[in-house]
Design a protein around this motif. Structure first.
Motif, PDB file in Angstrom:
ATOM      1  N   ASP A 174       0.860  -1.175   0.000  1.00 11.70           N
ATOM      2  CA  ASP A 174       0.000   0.000   0.000  1.00 11.70           C
ATOM      3  C   ASP A 174       0.902   1.232   0.000  1.00 11.70           C
ATOM      4  O   ASP A 174       1.434   1.587   1.042  1.00 11.70           O
ATOM      5  CB  ASP A 174      -0.896  -0.036   1.245  1.00 11.70           C
ATOM      6  CG  ASP A 174      -1.873   1.111   1.294  1.00 11.70           C
ATOM      7  OD1 ASP A 174      -1.873   1.951   0.396  1.00 11.70           O
ATOM      8  OD2 ASP A 174      -2.654   1.152   2.271  1.00 11.70           O
ATOM      9  N   GLU A 227      -5.178   1.843  -6.317  1.00 10.97           N
ATOM     10  CA  GLU A 227      -4.909   1.587  -4.899  1.00 10.97           C
ATOM     11  C   GLU A 227      -4.779   0.095  -4.588  1.00 10.97           C
ATOM     12  O   GLU A 227      -4.779  -0.747  -5.497  1.00 10.97           O
ATOM     13  CB  GLU A 227      -6.077   2.171  -4.087  1.00 10.97           C
ATOM     14  CG  GLU A 227      -5.773   3.504  -3.441  1.00 10.97           C
ATOM     15  CD  GLU A 227      -4.890   3.384  -2.217  1.00 10.97           C
ATOM     16  OE1 GLU A 227      -4.447   2.264  -1.880  1.00 10.97           O
ATOM     17  OE2 GLU A 227      -4.635   4.409  -1.559  1.00 10.97           O
ATOM     18  N   VAL A 228      -4.711  -0.179  -3.313  1.00  7.62           N
ATOM     19  CA  VAL A 228      -4.878  -1.544  -2.812  1.00  7.62           C
ATOM     20  C   VAL A 228      -6.029  -1.511  -1.806  1.00  7.62           C
ATOM     21  O   VAL A 228      -6.356  -0.455  -1.282  1.00  7.62           O
ATOM     22  CB  VAL A 228      -3.608  -2.077  -2.111  1.00  7.62           C
ATOM     23  CG1 VAL A 228      -2.470  -2.188  -3.084  1.00  7.62           C
ATOM     24  CG2 VAL A 228      -3.233  -1.220  -0.922  1.00  7.62           C
ATOM     25  N   THR A 229      -6.619  -2.641  -1.578  1.00  3.25           N
ATOM     26  CA  THR A 229      -7.692  -2.687  -0.580  1.00  3.25           C
ATOM     27  C   THR A 229      -7.514  -3.906   0.304  1.00  3.25           C
ATOM     28  O   THR A 229      -6.877  -4.889  -0.090  1.00  3.25           O
ATOM     29  CB  THR A 229      -9.084  -2.696  -1.253  1.00  3.25           C
ATOM     30  OG1 THR A 229     -10.091  -2.512  -0.240  1.00  3.25           O
ATOM     31  CG2 THR A 229      -9.363  -4.007  -1.985  1.00  3.25           C
ATOM     32  N   ASN A 230      -8.061  -3.787   1.492  1.00  3.92           N
ATOM     33  CA  ASN A 230      -7.927  -4.873   2.461  1.00  3.92           C
ATOM     34  C   ASN A 230      -8.699  -6.110   1.992  1.00  3.92           C
ATOM     35  O   ASN A 230      -9.809  -6.011   1.492  1.00  3.92           O
ATOM     36  CB  ASN A 230      -8.463  -4.406   3.811  1.00  3.92           C
ATOM     37  CG  ASN A 230      -8.027  -5.300   4.924  1.00  3.92           C
ATOM     38  OD1 ASN A 230      -6.958  -5.909   4.851  1.00  3.92           O
ATOM     39  ND2 ASN A 230      -8.838  -5.406   5.960  1.00  3.92           N
ATOM     40  N   SER A 283     -13.714   0.016   5.730  1.00  7.79           N
ATOM     41  CA  SER A 283     -12.390  -0.071   6.375  1.00  7.79           C
ATOM     42  C   SER A 283     -11.415   1.026   5.993  1.00  7.79           C
ATOM     43  O   SER A 283     -10.313   1.063   6.475  1.00  7.79           O
ATOM     44  CB  SER A 283     -11.767  -1.443   6.102  1.00  7.79           C
ATOM     45  OG  SER A 283     -11.179  -1.459   4.835  1.00  7.79           O
ATOM     46  N   GLY A 284     -11.778   1.949   5.151  1.00  4.43           N
ATOM     47  CA  GLY A 284     -10.847   3.025   4.849  1.00  4.43           C
ATOM     48  C   GLY A 284     -11.292   3.817   3.648  1.00  4.43           C
ATOM     49  O   GLY A 284     -12.399   3.626   3.124  1.00  4.43           O
ATOM     50  N   THR A 285     -10.429   4.717   3.215  1.00  2.27           N
ATOM     51  CA  THR A 285     -10.740   5.511   2.031  1.00  2.27           C
ATOM     52  C   THR A 285      -9.445   5.795   1.270  1.00  2.27           C
ATOM     53  O   THR A 285      -8.375   5.328   1.680  1.00  2.27           O
ATOM     54  CB  THR A 285     -11.499   6.797   2.416  1.00  2.27           C
ATOM     55  OG1 THR A 285     -12.025   7.400   1.231  1.00  2.27           O
ATOM     56  CG2 THR A 285     -10.586   7.801   3.113  1.00  2.27           C
ATOM     57  N   ILE A 310      -3.035  -5.685   5.280  1.00  4.32           N
ATOM     58  CA  ILE A 310      -2.730  -4.313   4.856  1.00  4.32           C
ATOM     59  C   ILE A 310      -2.060  -3.548   6.006  1.00  4.32           C
ATOM     60  O   ILE A 310      -2.258  -3.857   7.168  1.00  4.32           O
ATOM     61  CB  ILE A 310      -4.039  -3.613   4.380  1.00  4.32           C
ATOM     62  CG1 ILE A 310      -3.730  -2.405   3.524  1.00  4.32           C
ATOM     63  CG2 ILE A 310      -4.945  -3.251   5.545  1.00  4.32           C
ATOM     64  CD1 ILE A 310      -4.950  -1.888   2.750  1.00  4.32           C
TER      65      ILE A 310
ATOM     66  N   MET B   1      -4.365   3.092   0.835  1.00  2.00           N
ATOM     67  CA  MET B   1      -5.638   3.213   1.552  1.00  2.00           C
ATOM     68  C   MET B   1      -5.404   3.864   2.915  1.00  2.00           C
ATOM     69  O   MET B   1      -4.473   3.498   3.622  1.00  2.00           O
ATOM     70  CB  MET B   1      -6.259   1.826   1.723  1.00  2.00           C
ATOM     71  CG  MET B   1      -7.443   1.817   2.647  1.00  2.00           C
ATOM     72  SD  MET B   1      -8.334   0.263   2.610  1.00  2.00           S
ATOM     73  CE  MET B   1      -9.535   0.575   1.345  1.00  2.00           C
ATOM     74  N   LEU B   2      -6.216   4.835   3.202  1.00  4.59           N
ATOM     75  CA  LEU B   2      -6.120   5.516   4.483  1.00  4.59           C
ATOM     76  C   LEU B   2      -7.062   4.854   5.478  1.00  4.59           C
ATOM     77  O   LEU B   2      -8.257   4.732   5.203  1.00  4.59           O
ATOM     78  CB  LEU B   2      -6.496   6.992   4.317  1.00  4.59           C
ATOM     79  CG  LEU B   2      -6.741   7.793   5.586  1.00  4.59           C
ATOM     80  CD1 LEU B   2      -5.439   8.010   6.344  1.00  4.59           C
ATOM     81  CD2 LEU B   2      -7.369   9.123   5.269  1.00  4.59           C
TER      82      LEU B   2
END
Lengths: 342, 60
Positions: A174, A227-230, A283-285, A310, B1-2
């Motif tokens: 990430d 991006e990457v995602t969980n 879980s995020g943005t 992540i 990702m934040l």
């Protein structure tokens, strides 16, 4: 599709916590310069690479920074306390080797906590305040070596393949995966006519700040955060699975992505037989949430690669997913929509 | 990702569950104590105090 896996590994192994992205930026500049017309580092540190072309102005954004730690207290006994840069689960730090980046060079340490050090029972996972860096030295010695408040502390971990040559693991997936996808995409799009801004942003992990400033100058017609995602696929019915293709965000913790763009990429995936997954997550943005609200509003979405663990040094990704992310974006840009009003 | 969860600071207040009155968490060993069950605990020396009562109920 052939991809430069060594480049991905080099990007992952390079240190670049938020606010200290220079080394990552240098690698990207060196790799991408052949494939774009202009490169600019803006006043905030974002790298904006423009491939001139006709049609709508497209901003593709990936962030260069990674989560990390910063020294905020040095105790007399040499224990170094730290503040988190970005969202790190403290339990993932226990037992990590780390480097403290000082003015005079690197001081090596390990991250531990009292219960481990004193061989005590610990019934609960440690919180950040429980953890400290142990270098084996006392405060006076540390000060002589240049250790001071504000030094970056970076967990040290090298990228490697796991079960097969398709599964890669290491730190900073990430969002070095996103940076890598954009570089590989720039190679593919070199001879096409699209008007693309490859934007490598800074300080995403602490508040999406690089995206907020870079979008202002670019003023794109639409944008994609790469991006990457969980990927919580240890659950019974996970929404997102490793190896099941790129992930298109419908909704994350802060935005609802542009439906017109999402429909476009889903249709592109269907036509080209690229596996995709749809995600609604809490879980995020991403950078997209700042880009979307810039100027008069920029239609935006997120295309991610699913990763396990992540924000840790043991993140795991599938190279097949990464390749499919590149293909999806390349095909999606070939017949890009001009207007994306929902 | 934040992920924003870690950007929020540790809770440093106790709140009455009835009237919403807030008081600062007590400190021990120069750090705020943690709520563990019915006790405020110091993570450094292990010292324990009962969570104060307000409006007849334990604060949270």
């Amino acid at each position: 599709m052939n991809i430069d896996v060594n480049l991905l590994m080099r990007l992952m192994d390079t240190l670049g916590p938020s606010g200290r992205e220079q080394e990552v930026r240098l690698i990207i500049m060196k790799e991408i310069k052949k494939y774009v017309d202009t490169m600019e580092v803006d006043k905030f540190g974002n790298l904006i690479c423009h491939k001139k072309g006709k049609g709508s102005k497209v901003m593709l954004s990936a962030h260069m920074d990674e989560v990390g730690l910063m020294v905020n207290e040095i105790k007399g006994n040499g224990r170094i306390r730290f503040s988190a840069i970005g969202g790190i689960k403290p339990v993932s730090l226990v037992g990590q080797a780390c480097d403290i980046l000082t003015r005079h060079g690197v001081v090596k340490g390990v991250i531990t906590f009292k219960e481990l050090h004193d061989d005590l029972d610990s019934k609960e996972a440690p919180v950040l305040d429980d953890l400290y860096v142990d270098t084996g030295l006392f405060k006076n010695d540390l000060e002589k070596l240049g250790v001071e408040i504000g030094n970056y502390v970076v967990p040290v971990h090298y990228t490697r393949f796991l079960g097969s040559r398709n599964i890669i693991s290491g730190k900073a997936l990430d969002d070095r995966v996103g940076c890598f996808v954009l570089i590989e995409l720039a190679k593919l799009m070199q001879k096409t006519k699209q008007n693309i801004y490859y934007t490598f942003t800074v300080q995403e992990e602490i508040g999406l700040y690089g995206a907020q400033t870079s979008v202002y100058n670019i003023n794109p017609d639409w944008a994609v955060a790469v991006e990457v995602t969980n990927c919580p696929d240890s659950e019974e019915s996970p929404q997102v699975k490793l190896g099941w293709g790129p992930v298109i965000t419908i909704k994350d913790a802060e935005i609802i992505a542009n439906k017109c763009l999402n429909d476009h990429f889903v249709e592109v995936a269907r036509k080209n037989k690229i596996p995709v997954q749809l995600e609604v997550t809490e879980s995020g943005t991403t950078d997209a949430s700042k880009i979307m609200l810039a100027k008069g509003g920029i239609p935006s979405t997120v295309i991610s690669t699913a990763i396990r663990n992540i924000h840790s040094t043991i993140s795991i990704a599938s190279l097949e997913d990464i390749k499919n992310s590149i293909t999806l974006l390349a095909e999606g840009l070939k017949n890009a929509p001009k207007v994306c009003i929902v | 990702m934040l992920r924003r969860f870690a950007l929020f600071k540790q809770e440093k207040k106790l709140k009455c569950v009835v009237c919403d009155k807030e008081i600062d968490l007590p400190k021990c060993c120069k750090e705020y104590m943690e709520i563990k069950g019915n006790y405020l605990t110091c993570k450094y020396c292990g010292d324990k105090n009962e969570v104060p009562i307000h409006c007849g109920k334990q604060m949270k």
